[in-house]
Design a protein around this motif. Sequence first.
Motif: not given
Length: 501
Positions: A484-501
Motif C-alpha cells: 500500500e502507498r498513499v498519494l495526496i493530490v491537489r486539483k488546479k483551478l482552470w478556466n474554459q480556455t484550458l488555462q491553469d490559474v
Amino acid sequence: MEHYERHCPPAPRRLNCLVPPPYGYQVPIRWPRSRDEVWKANIPHPHLAAEKSDQRWMIVNGDKINFPGGGTHFHTGADKYIVHLAQMLNFPNGKLNNRGNVRNVLDVGCGVASFGAYLLSHDMLAMSLAPNDVHENQIQFALERGIPATLGVLGTRRLPYPSRSFEMAHCSRCRIDWLQRNGILLLEVDRVLRPGGYFVYSSPEAYALDPYNRKIWRLMSDLAQRMCWRVASKKNQTVIWAKPLTNGCYMRREPGTLPPMCERDDDPDAAWNVPMKACLTPYSKRVNKVKGSELLPWPLRLTAPPPRLEELGISSNNFSEDNEIWHSRVTQYWKHMKSEIQKDSFRNVMDMSANLGGFAASLMNKDVWVMNIVPFTESGKLKVIYDRGLMGTIHNWCESFSTYPRTYDLLHTWLLLSEIEKQGCSLEDLLIEMDRILRPHGYAIIRDKATVLNYIKKLLPALRWDDWTFEVKPKKDALSSDDERVLIVRKKLWNQTLQDV
C-alpha cells in the motif's frame, strides 16, 4: 416521481472528458461564512433565487447570493422554527437534539437545506434530500453552502439507507403526496425511522380548514393510526407523529388491516435498487425486547460499539481497533498536508470507501461533515455508520454519484481503485467522476496498491491534479497490506480556455 430517480446512461452516451467550471467561477467561500453567502457565478442557474426571494430562501446581492435562513414554511427563520419544534416535544433548553438522543435527521424536499444548516448548532446531522425537479439545482446551492445534502427522491425505489437510520424525518411543504399507492412513501419513511422516531409534518393539511385540506388530513391521520404512529404533538401549522417502540401495536391490529406487515423473508436493510414495498417492517426480537435502538447519546455513540455490529459478525474489539487505526492514519494524512492547508480548507468531505466510518469519526474535532460511501456489496456496514451518528449512502462506483460538479473539498479512497478494476469497470471513468465531484483546489487522498498509484500518477497532468502532490509509504497497521502507498493530490483551478490559474 420515477423520472427523478437515478438513470445511468448507456456506455455510448457517457462523456470521457473533464467538466470545466462555469465562467467567472471562484474558489468557494469558506465555512462558516458559506452558510449565509456563496458566489453567484459558482451556481450556473440562479433563477431559483428570484423565484423564492419572497420566502427568504435566498436573495441575489451583487456578485453573491445570500441565505437569510428562511423557507416556504418558516419565513422568519429555520432557527426559530427548530426551537419551536423542540418546545412542541418538551425537549429541554429548546434543543431539538434532546440531550443527544436525536442525532440523525432525514429532511425530504429540503429546498436549499436551511433546516439542516441550522440543525448543526443543535449537534444534529441532517441528510437533506431533494430531486432535480422544477426547483432545479437546490441541492447544488446546499452543497455550495457547505451543508450535508444529496440528490434523491421518494419515488419507486427504496432510499439508499438501511432500516432504522434516523431519529427524525422532516417534511416542510415538501410537495409529496403521502397518500398515493396505499401510503407507500410514508411506509418508506417508517422503514428508515428508528424505534420511537419522529415524523415532523408542517403543511397546510395539518391546519387549513377548507374542505380539500380537511379531507387530506383525515386520510393521513387514518393512515398514520393504522401504521401505529401516535400524535406526539400538534400545534399551529405542524404535527409531529412518533413511531412505536415495540411490536405491541402491530400485534393488536385487526386481521386484514392495511398496510400489511412485511413478509418474514423481506430484508428491511436491502436498499440498493430495491423497489419500495407498501408494508410495515416489524422489529426484531431484540429491538422489541429492549424497546429502542440501545444507542448512547451523541457524541458517546460515535466511538461506542453499536449493537448492530453483531449482525455483521464484527466484534467490539475489532471495532475499537478499527477506530484506533483510522485515528492514526488521519493524523498522518494531516501531517503530510500541514504545509499546504488552512484550518478552513475542508468542509465537504467524502469517504468513497468508508468501511465502518473510522475515517469520518477521526475528523470529529474538525469543522467538516463526511459523506460515507459504502459499496452496495457491503451495504450492511452503513447501518453501523448511522448508529455511530454519522451519515452516508450506498453506491456502486461503476456508476456516477448523485451530486453536482464541484461539490466536495476532499475525497478519500482506500483500495477502491484496485477494487474497481477487479469488478471489470474503468479506472479512468472513476478518476473522471472523482474530478467532476472535486472542487478546484480540492484534495484527494488515495490509498491503494503501488501499481495502481503508479498508473494514476501518469494521468495527473491530464486530470490537472498536479497543483501539489505528495506520496509516501504509510506505517504498517493491522488493516494495511505490504504494497500500500498513499498519494495526496491537489486539483488546479482552470478556466474554459484550458488555462491553469
